[in-house]
Write an enzyme that holds these catalytic residues in place. Structure first.
Site, short mmCIF file in Angstrom:
data_model
loop_
_atom_site.label_atom_id
_atom_site.label_comp_id
_atom_site.label_asym_id
_atom_site.label_seq_id
_atom_site.Cartn_x
_atom_site.Cartn_y
_atom_site.Cartn_z
N ARG A 150 0.87 -1.17 0.00
CA ARG A 150 0.00 0.00 0.00
C ARG A 150 0.91 1.21 0.00
NH1 ARG A 150 -0.82 4.66 3.60
NH2 ARG A 150 -2.96 5.34 3.37
N ASP A 166 1.69 5.01 0.44
CA ASP A 166 1.14 6.14 1.18
C ASP A 166 1.14 7.41 0.35
OD1 ASP A 166 0.41 7.55 3.75
OD2 ASP A 166 2.32 8.53 3.34
N VAL A 198 0.32 8.98 -2.50
CA VAL A 198 1.05 9.10 -3.77
C VAL A 198 0.83 10.46 -4.43
CG1 VAL A 198 1.03 6.61 -4.14
CG2 VAL A 198 -0.79 8.01 -5.14
N GLU A 202 -2.92 5.27 -1.81
CA GLU A 202 -3.70 6.34 -1.18
C GLU A 202 -3.47 7.58 -2.03
OE1 GLU A 202 -4.02 8.86 3.01
OE2 GLU A 202 -2.09 8.08 2.31
N HIS A 241 -15.67 6.73 3.10
CA HIS A 241 -15.52 6.92 4.54
C HIS A 241 -16.13 8.22 5.00
CE1 HIS A 241 -13.59 8.80 8.03
NE2 HIS A 241 -13.64 7.58 8.54
N HIS A 242 -15.77 9.33 4.35
CA HIS A 242 -16.22 10.65 4.79
C HIS A 242 -17.75 10.75 4.76
CE1 HIS A 242 -12.13 11.55 4.94
NE2 HIS A 242 -11.99 12.42 3.95
N GLN A 267 -8.24 8.41 10.05
CA GLN A 267 -9.52 9.02 10.43
C GLN A 267 -9.79 8.88 11.92
OE1 GLN A 267 -10.29 10.74 8.07
NE2 GLN A 267 -9.34 9.66 6.36
N ASN A 299 -6.41 11.18 13.59
CA ASN A 299 -6.41 12.62 13.38
C ASN A 299 -7.62 13.28 14.05
OD1 ASN A 299 -4.00 12.71 12.01
ND2 ASN A 299 -4.95 12.35 10.02
#
Length: 609
Positions: free
Chosen positions: A266, A268, A270, A303, A332-333, A403, A406
């Site tokens: 994965r 991070d 990019v 990401e 998600h948001h 999420q 933070n």
């Protein structure tokens, strides 16, 4: 599955490479006219041969695995090997010569699993268990198997300064963090996971280096002022000397999936990798990693807050051209905003209720909520059209390290939203044709927070805490008077903050948490029976969405087997009337549904008969 013992070793262009009766040391240091090798326990410094292309190398007879060494620069400065395979005493100390052939693998027949089968579990090795090691994590693998997980995603393990860190401040691209164990311990974890049928992905960071322990700038043009990033100058992917820098990062990516047998990576953030070369470094990484592992199922995840469809395109045979999937922050948001009512920080783009439902439908059906449109929060265009991508090009979740971490106290969603709302969200994302990802402890509604933590030198602690408070001003809690004040955030530099994030496994014995675990197991079982078999052959342009109300949607997918999968979802405290007739066999109902009505926080899945 029958296993036979094998060994794996990636031949390194960089660093210390063990030979039959010697060790070759090699470092790219174009900034230095000379380099010397210092072996621990030896008084004499050895001169490396300097070449015009900036490489320095030497082969030393009698140096065996376990030997400790440093490089000495012309000014007398002693540094560890920037491409060390292991740093037993942290990033500023001695590097160790490692023999990767010492570990006996038992997964000779392991080829991985198809991407459609992925049910991902993100974890942080340092807090997954009380011990915080790879060896201790092996004891928890059976729990993941029982839950129904098929893939583990490990947060970054590249060696970082100090005792604890999220992992995104790695300084050594090739050395696993010593606090988590030795390289053999990492391999034992991967080997044990494969024995249980679990894939293992590794989170890697190629957009910056941590501020402590990165010695590459002392010897090479690792950074360039042509580009900038949130961490300073950009990594040099397109300036003078970039060819070796690019090879360094490519080598690191191949190293982890070859020598450590990870099933994928994965990458991070990019969107912070700046490269104006004819061929972008992201394209090269994907091509080289796949070419090095042609006979395995290998999965590459990104990401990317720019939501660039170009990295997720498929061939005519439905295979990824570059990357397999992207973390879908939009899903998600939108789900988080629906359950919590938060509309600032991350969620400011979805403040308008009427538009929010439209965005929800688009994100669930097509991937990106914004596809070349203006995001209100930053006032800039974001995203590319993603309707042509299959749903499996996206990884969806309701919690991840970012999420949760933070936030002022690192609170999980079960502390922010009511039970019915959270269970509705799980019924949505765990059965989506997108690939689901859980965050460690989510499956039993762990009460442990996951705050940001980072060990730093004492003289920098105040600066890090101040920086953390400033960063939190971009989160949903800053503008909401009912939320904690950013100045009250826990100190990320304290060991107590790190310890507070360790999973509370003992809570599994409590009925409340056992009930949550049963809920997740039930949904994952349904996914394996009803969703996964229909994912192979799933194509783009296969989904359609309808808006049923302020917080209610109907999504339809033409699945790979030709059947129509439908989601009826009402993510609201009030019932939704006017729902179209339910079509197909009921696969799962969370909440209440009758003819024309969806109850509060109700989710219904059906599949065409």
């Amino acid at each position: 599955m029958t296993f036979q013992t094998i060994v794996r070793s990636h031949k390194m262009r960089f660093g210390a490479e063990l030979r039959e009766n010697s060790t070759r040391f090699k470092i790219w240091a174009p900034k230095c006219k000379s380099i010397q090798l210092k072996l621990k326990g030896k008084r004499t410094l050895l001169d490396l041969e300097a070449r015009k292309d900036g490489w320095h190398k030497i082969e030393v007879e009698g140096v065996k695995a376990g030997a400790l060494y440093k490089y000495v620069l012309p000014d007398g400065m002693e540094i560890p090997d920037p491409t060390s395979r292991f740093q037993p005493e942290d990033v500023h100390s001695w590097s160790e010569v490692v023999d990767p052939r010492k570990f006996d693998w038992t997964d000779a027949e392991w080829r991985g699993r198809p991407w459609e089968e992925a049910i991902i579990y993100e974890l942080h090795i340092g807090t997954f268990t009380q011990q915080g090691t790879f060896r201790a994590a092996i004891a928890k693998l059976d729990h993941l198997v029982m839950l129904g997980i098929t893939a583990i995603q490990v947060m970054p393990i590249a060696d970082f300064y100090g005792r604890f860190n999220w992992g995104y401040d790695g300084a050594m691209l090739f050395a696993p963090e010593s606090a988590y164990g030795r390289p053999e311990d990492v391999k034992a974890f991967v080997d044990a996971a494969h024995e249980r049928g679990l894939m293992v992905f590794l989170d890697v960071v190629f957009n910056h280096f941590g501020p402590h322990g990165n010695y590459l700038p002392s010897v090479s043009p690792i950074f360039t002022n042509r580009h900038s990033s949130p961490w300073g100058a950009g990594i040099n992917y397109d300036d003078k000397g970039a060819d070796v820098v690019r090879e360094l990062v490519i080598e690191a990516a191949i190293y982890w999936v070859t020598e450590f047998h990870f099933d994928g990576l994965r990458l991070d953030a990019v969107h912070e990798i700046q490269d104006d070369s004819t061929t972008h470094i992201l394209e090269i990484i994907a091509a080289r990693v796949r070419a090095a592992n042609p006979y395995r199922f290998l999965h590459l995840i990104v990401e990317n807050s720019k939501n660039q469809e170009r990295w997720l395109r498929r061939t005519s045979g439905r295979h990824p051209v570059h990357y397999t999937a992207q973390w879908n922050d939009d899903v998600h948001h939108l789900l988080h905003a629906a359950a919590t009512g938060e509309n600032t920080g991350y969620y400011a783009d979805f403040d308008n209720l009427e538009e929010r439902c439209e965005r929800l439908g688009k994100a669930l059906a097509e991937g990106f909520a914004y596809q070349g449109e203006i995001r209100p929060r930053k006032g800039e265009k974001v995203g590319e059209p993603s309707v042509g991508l299959p749903a499996t090009a996206f990884v969806s979740y309701i919690q991840d390290h970012d999420q949760i971490g933070n936030r002022v106290f690192g609170d999980r969603i079960t502390k922010l939203a009511n039970v019915d709302a959270v269970k509705a969200l799980t019924a949505v994302y765990l059965l989506l044709p997108q690939i689901p990802m859980l965050f460690m402890g989510e499956e039993w509604a762990s009460t442990q927070p996951f705050p940001f933590f980072s060990d730093v030198p004492p003289d920098l602690r105040d600066a890090v805490l101040g920086g953390r408070q400033e960063e939190l001003k971009n989160t949903p809690e800053h503008d909401d008077p009912s939320k904690p004040n950013v100045e009250d955030t826990v100190d990320p530099t304290l060991v107590s903050t790190f310890e507070s994030a360790k999973l509370d496994w003992k809570n599994l014995s409590k009925q409340e948490h056992a009930d949550w675990l049963w809920h997740y197991r039930q949904l994952i079982d349904i996914r394996k029976m009803e969703i996964i078999p229909r994912l192979p052959g799933l194509e783009g342009f296969s989904a359609h969405y309808e808006i049923l109300g302020m917080k209610a949607v109907l999504i339809s997918w033409r699945m790979g087997d030709g059947k129509m999968l439908r989601l009826y979802a009402n993510l609201d405290n009030d019932s939704q009337s006017g729902v179209p007739p339910v079509i197909g066999r009921r696969v799962h109902l969370q909440g209440f549904a009758e003819e024309g009505v969806l109850g509060p926080w109700s989710v219904l899945w059906t599949v065409e008969i």
